[in-house]
Design a protein around this motif. Sequence first.
Motif, PDB file in Angstrom:
ATOM      1  N   VAL A   3      -7.108   6.240  -1.884  1.00 13.61           N
ATOM      2  CA  VAL A   3      -6.763   6.226  -0.438  1.00 13.61           C
ATOM      3  C   VAL A   3      -7.995   7.066   0.459  1.00 13.61           C
ATOM      4  O   VAL A   3      -8.349   6.693   1.445  1.00 13.61           O
ATOM      5  N   VAL A   4      -8.301   7.845  -0.233  1.00 18.39           N
ATOM      6  CA  VAL A   4      -9.584   8.741   0.488  1.00 18.39           C
ATOM      7  C   VAL A   4     -10.747   7.950   0.577  1.00 18.39           C
ATOM      8  O   VAL A   4     -11.383   7.712   1.758  1.00 18.39           O
ATOM      9  N   VAL A   5     -10.871   7.253  -0.429  1.00 19.48           N
ATOM     10  CA  VAL A   5     -12.066   6.159  -0.215  1.00 19.48           C
ATOM     11  C   VAL A   5     -11.995   5.224   0.592  1.00 19.48           C
ATOM     12  O   VAL A   5     -12.660   4.552   1.364  1.00 19.48           O
ATOM     13  N   ALA A   6     -10.520   4.683   0.654  1.00 18.34           N
ATOM     14  CA  ALA A   6     -10.257   3.557   1.534  1.00 18.34           C
ATOM     15  C   ALA A   6     -10.403   3.947   2.942  1.00 18.34           C
ATOM     16  O   ALA A   6     -10.923   3.447   3.865  1.00 18.34           O
ATOM     17  N   LEU A   7      -9.981   5.065   3.260  1.00 18.08           N
ATOM     18  CA  LEU A   7     -10.026   5.553   4.857  1.00 18.08           C
ATOM     19  C   LEU A   7     -11.383   6.070   5.188  1.00 18.08           C
ATOM     20  O   LEU A   7     -11.721   5.741   6.378  1.00 18.08           O
ATOM     21  N   GLY A   8     -12.030   6.457   4.093  1.00 18.06           N
ATOM     22  CA  GLY A   8     -13.492   6.963   4.355  1.00 18.06           C
ATOM     23  C   GLY A   8     -14.210   5.663   4.926  1.00 18.06           C
ATOM     24  O   GLY A   8     -15.059   5.806   5.500  1.00 18.06           O
ATOM     25  N   VAL A   9     -14.002   4.689   4.131  1.00 13.36           N
ATOM     26  CA  VAL A   9     -14.834   3.413   4.348  1.00 13.36           C
ATOM     27  C   VAL A   9     -14.358   2.893   5.651  1.00 13.36           C
ATOM     28  O   VAL A   9     -15.165   2.452   6.450  1.00 13.36           O
ATOM     29  N   ARG A  10     -12.879   2.768   5.848  1.00 13.54           N
ATOM     30  CA  ARG A  10     -12.501   2.190   7.033  1.00 13.54           C
ATOM     31  C   ARG A  10     -13.008   2.882   8.254  1.00 13.54           C
ATOM     32  O   ARG A  10     -13.503   2.380   9.375  1.00 13.54           O
ATOM     33  N   TYR A  11     -13.005   4.182   8.449  1.00  9.98           N
ATOM     34  CA  TYR A  11     -13.238   5.073   9.551  1.00  9.98           C
ATOM     35  C   TYR A  11     -14.398   5.757   9.523  1.00  9.98           C
ATOM     36  O   TYR A  11     -14.850   6.478  10.266  1.00  9.98           O
ATOM     37  N   GLY A  12     -15.422   5.224   8.328  1.00 13.27           N
ATOM     38  CA  GLY A  12     -16.997   5.954   8.498  1.00 13.27           C
ATOM     39  C   GLY A  12     -17.503   5.516   9.677  1.00 13.27           C
ATOM     40  O   GLY A  12     -17.793   4.638   9.993  1.00 13.27           O
ATOM     41  N   GLY A  13     -18.113   6.759  10.182  1.00 11.54           N
ATOM     42  CA  GLY A  13     -18.875   6.811  11.290  1.00 11.54           C
ATOM     43  C   GLY A  13     -18.266   6.350  12.818  1.00 11.54           C
ATOM     44  O   GLY A  13     -18.839   6.250  13.852  1.00 11.54           O
ATOM     45  N   ASP A  14     -16.969   6.252  12.735  1.00 13.93           N
ATOM     46  CA  ASP A  14     -16.315   6.132  14.000  1.00 13.93           C
ATOM     47  C   ASP A  14     -16.306   7.322  14.879  1.00 13.93           C
ATOM     48  O   ASP A  14     -16.153   8.399  14.315  1.00 13.93           O
ATOM     49  N   GLY A  15     -15.939   7.225  15.972  1.00  5.34           N
ATOM     50  CA  GLY A  15     -15.757   8.380  16.761  1.00  5.34           C
ATOM     51  C   GLY A  15     -14.579   8.185  17.898  1.00  5.34           C
ATOM     52  O   GLY A  15     -14.573   8.753  18.928  1.00  5.34           O
ATOM     53  N   ALA A  16     -13.712   7.413  17.507  1.00  4.65           N
ATOM     54  CA  ALA A  16     -12.529   7.193  18.085  1.00  4.65           C
ATOM     55  C   ALA A  16     -11.254   6.824  17.317  1.00  4.65           C
ATOM     56  O   ALA A  16     -11.405   6.681  16.362  1.00  4.65           O
ATOM     57  N   PRO A  17     -10.211   7.075  18.122  1.00  3.86           N
ATOM     58  CA  PRO A  17      -8.847   6.610  17.127  1.00  3.86           C
ATOM     59  C   PRO A  17      -8.712   5.478  16.953  1.00  3.86           C
ATOM     60  O   PRO A  17      -9.181   4.454  17.629  1.00  3.86           O
ATOM     61  N   GLY A  18      -8.124   5.070  15.617  1.00 10.83           N
ATOM     62  CA  GLY A  18      -7.892   3.625  15.352  1.00 10.83           C
ATOM     63  C   GLY A  18      -6.497   3.389  15.851  1.00 10.83           C
ATOM     64  O   GLY A  18      -5.744   4.140  16.535  1.00 10.83           O
ATOM     65  N   ARG A  19      -5.984   1.893  15.532  1.00  6.43           N
ATOM     66  CA  ARG A  19      -4.782   1.731  16.048  1.00  6.43           C
ATOM     67  C   ARG A  19      -3.631   2.724  15.369  1.00  6.43           C
ATOM     68  O   ARG A  19      -2.503   2.979  16.038  1.00  6.43           O
ATOM     69  N   VAL A  20      -3.521   2.818  14.055  1.00  5.16           N
ATOM     70  CA  VAL A  20      -2.595   3.795  13.425  1.00  5.16           C
ATOM     71  C   VAL A  20      -2.731   5.088  14.151  1.00  5.16           C
ATOM     72  O   VAL A  20      -1.548   5.550  14.642  1.00  5.16           O
ATOM     73  N   ASP A  21      -3.690   5.722  14.507  1.00  2.00           N
ATOM     74  CA  ASP A  21      -3.905   6.891  15.222  1.00  2.00           C
ATOM     75  C   ASP A  21      -3.078   7.009  16.479  1.00  2.00           C
ATOM     76  O   ASP A  21      -2.462   7.766  16.793  1.00  2.00           O
ATOM     77  N   ALA A  22      -3.407   5.846  17.334  1.00  3.61           N
ATOM     78  CA  ALA A  22      -2.946   5.804  18.518  1.00  3.61           C
ATOM     79  C   ALA A  22      -1.390   5.611  18.486  1.00  3.61           C
ATOM     80  O   ALA A  22      -0.488   6.239  19.279  1.00  3.61           O
ATOM     81  N   ARG A  23      -0.907   4.804  17.388  1.00  2.52           N
ATOM     82  CA  ARG A  23       0.681   4.621  17.251  1.00  2.52           C
ATOM     83  C   ARG A  23       1.112   6.178  16.911  1.00  2.52           C
ATOM     84  O   ARG A  23       2.331   6.459  17.599  1.00  2.52           O
ATOM     85  N   VAL A  24       0.735   6.877  16.097  1.00  2.00           N
ATOM     86  CA  VAL A  24       1.389   8.267  15.725  1.00  2.00           C
ATOM     87  C   VAL A  24       1.145   8.898  16.946  1.00  2.00           C
ATOM     88  O   VAL A  24       2.267   9.755  17.231  1.00  2.00           O
ATOM     89  N   TRP A  25       0.101   9.175  17.830  1.00  6.23           N
ATOM     90  CA  TRP A  25      -0.047  10.006  18.717  1.00  6.23           C
ATOM     91  C   TRP A  25       1.073   9.646  19.634  1.00  6.23           C
ATOM     92  O   TRP A  25       1.750  10.493  20.228  1.00  6.23           O
ATOM     93  N   GLY A  26       1.242   8.426  19.865  1.00  4.92           N
ATOM     94  CA  GLY A  26       2.212   7.765  20.588  1.00  4.92           C
ATOM     95  C   GLY A  26       3.821   8.337  20.416  1.00  4.92           C
ATOM     96  O   GLY A  26       4.589   8.714  21.324  1.00  4.92           O
ATOM     97  N   LEU A  27       3.871   8.613  19.160  1.00  2.69           N
ATOM     98  CA  LEU A  27       5.190   9.136  18.777  1.00  2.69           C
ATOM     99  C   LEU A  27       5.451  10.454  18.599  1.00  2.69           C
ATOM    100  O   LEU A  27       6.665  11.050  18.840  1.00  2.69           O
ATOM    101  N   THR A  28       4.293  11.440  18.560  1.00  2.00           N
ATOM    102  CA  THR A  28       4.620  12.694  18.562  1.00  2.00           C
ATOM    103  C   THR A  28       4.659  13.305  20.076  1.00  2.00           C
ATOM    104  O   THR A  28       5.479  14.286  20.458  1.00  2.00           O
ATOM    105  N   GLY A  29       4.402  12.488  21.015  1.00  2.94           N
ATOM    106  CA  GLY A  29       4.381  12.995  22.537  1.00  2.94           C
ATOM    107  C   GLY A  29       3.785  14.387  22.860  1.00  2.94           C
ATOM    108  O   GLY A  29       2.898  15.029  21.958  1.00  2.94           O
ATOM    109  N   GLY A  30       4.110  15.162  23.940  1.00  2.00           N
ATOM    110  CA  GLY A  30       3.486  16.108  24.424  1.00  2.00           C
ATOM    111  C   GLY A  30       4.523  17.494  23.944  1.00  2.00           C
ATOM    112  O   GLY A  30       5.620  17.466  24.287  1.00  2.00           O
ATOM    113  N   PRO A  31       3.996  18.332  23.032  1.00  2.00           N
ATOM    114  CA  PRO A  31       4.736  19.583  22.731  1.00  2.00           C
ATOM    115  C   PRO A  31       5.153  20.384  23.602  1.00  2.00           C
ATOM    116  O   PRO A  31       4.404  20.625  24.520  1.00  2.00           O
TER     117      PRO A  31
END
Length: 222
Positions: free
Chosen positions: A32-60
Motif C-alpha cells: 500500500v505504501v509503495v502504491a500510494l508513493g508511486v501514485r502521489y510522488g511529486g504531487d503538490g495537490a490533493p487527489g480525488r480521494v483526498d478531496a472526497r474525504v475532506w468533503g466528508l469531514t467538513g469544518g470542525p
Amino acid sequence: MGGTDAGPGRGGVLPGAVRGGLAVTAVLAALVVVALGVRYGGDGAPGRVDARVWGLTGGPGPSWRAFAEAVDFLGEPVGAAALVLGTATGCLLLRRPRAAVLVVAGTGAAVAATTLLKPAVGRTIHGGHLAFPSGHTGFLTAYALVVALLVAGRLGLGRPAGLSLVLAAGTAAGAVMGWAQIVLDAHYPTDVLGGWATALAVVPATAWAVDRVAGTGPRTGR
C-alpha cells in the motif's frame, strides 16, 4: 528465568500466535505504501480521494479543533518523547527490558521510515512541506501496535484474540491521529493512510528483530 522477559506469556515481544497474521499484514501494508508513493510522488495537490474525504469531514467546531490539536501534540517531539519514555520506563519497572527496547525501537523505526520516505516520494502540501507519509500518524499507530503486542503477549492471547487486539489498536490510533491531521489541514487523507500503513509494515519486523537479537523466538500459537 523469572523477572525479566521470560516466563508464561513473555517468551518474546512478538507472540507466535500473531506472527503469521502480522507478517501477511506487514507485506500488504508495504505494498500500500509503495502504491500510494508511486501514485502521489511529486504531487503538490490533493487527489480525488483526498478531496472526497475532506468533503466528508467538513469544518470542525472549536471544541473538536481543540481535541485535534491535543491529539496532534502526541505526535510532536515533546509529546511523543514523553509517551515513549514513560511507557519504556514502566516496562523497566516491571522488569521487562526487552519490552522497553521494543517501545523505543518500534516507534523509532516508524518515525525513521516516514522521515526517509518523505523526500523519496516528494509529495508536498502548503507550498513545499513534505507530506507523504504522515509521520504523526505513523508514530501513534506504531505506539499502539507496540503496546497491543506487549499486552497480547502478557495475557497469552491466542491467534484470533491477539491479532484482533493488535490490529484494532493500530487502526484506532491511526484513525484518531489521521482524523486530527486532516482536520488541522496538516496532511492529505492519503498521507494519513500512508503513515498508518508504514507503521503496520515496520513494527512487526522490528518486533521480530528484537526477539532475534535477544535470542528468543516467538511462542507457539494456540
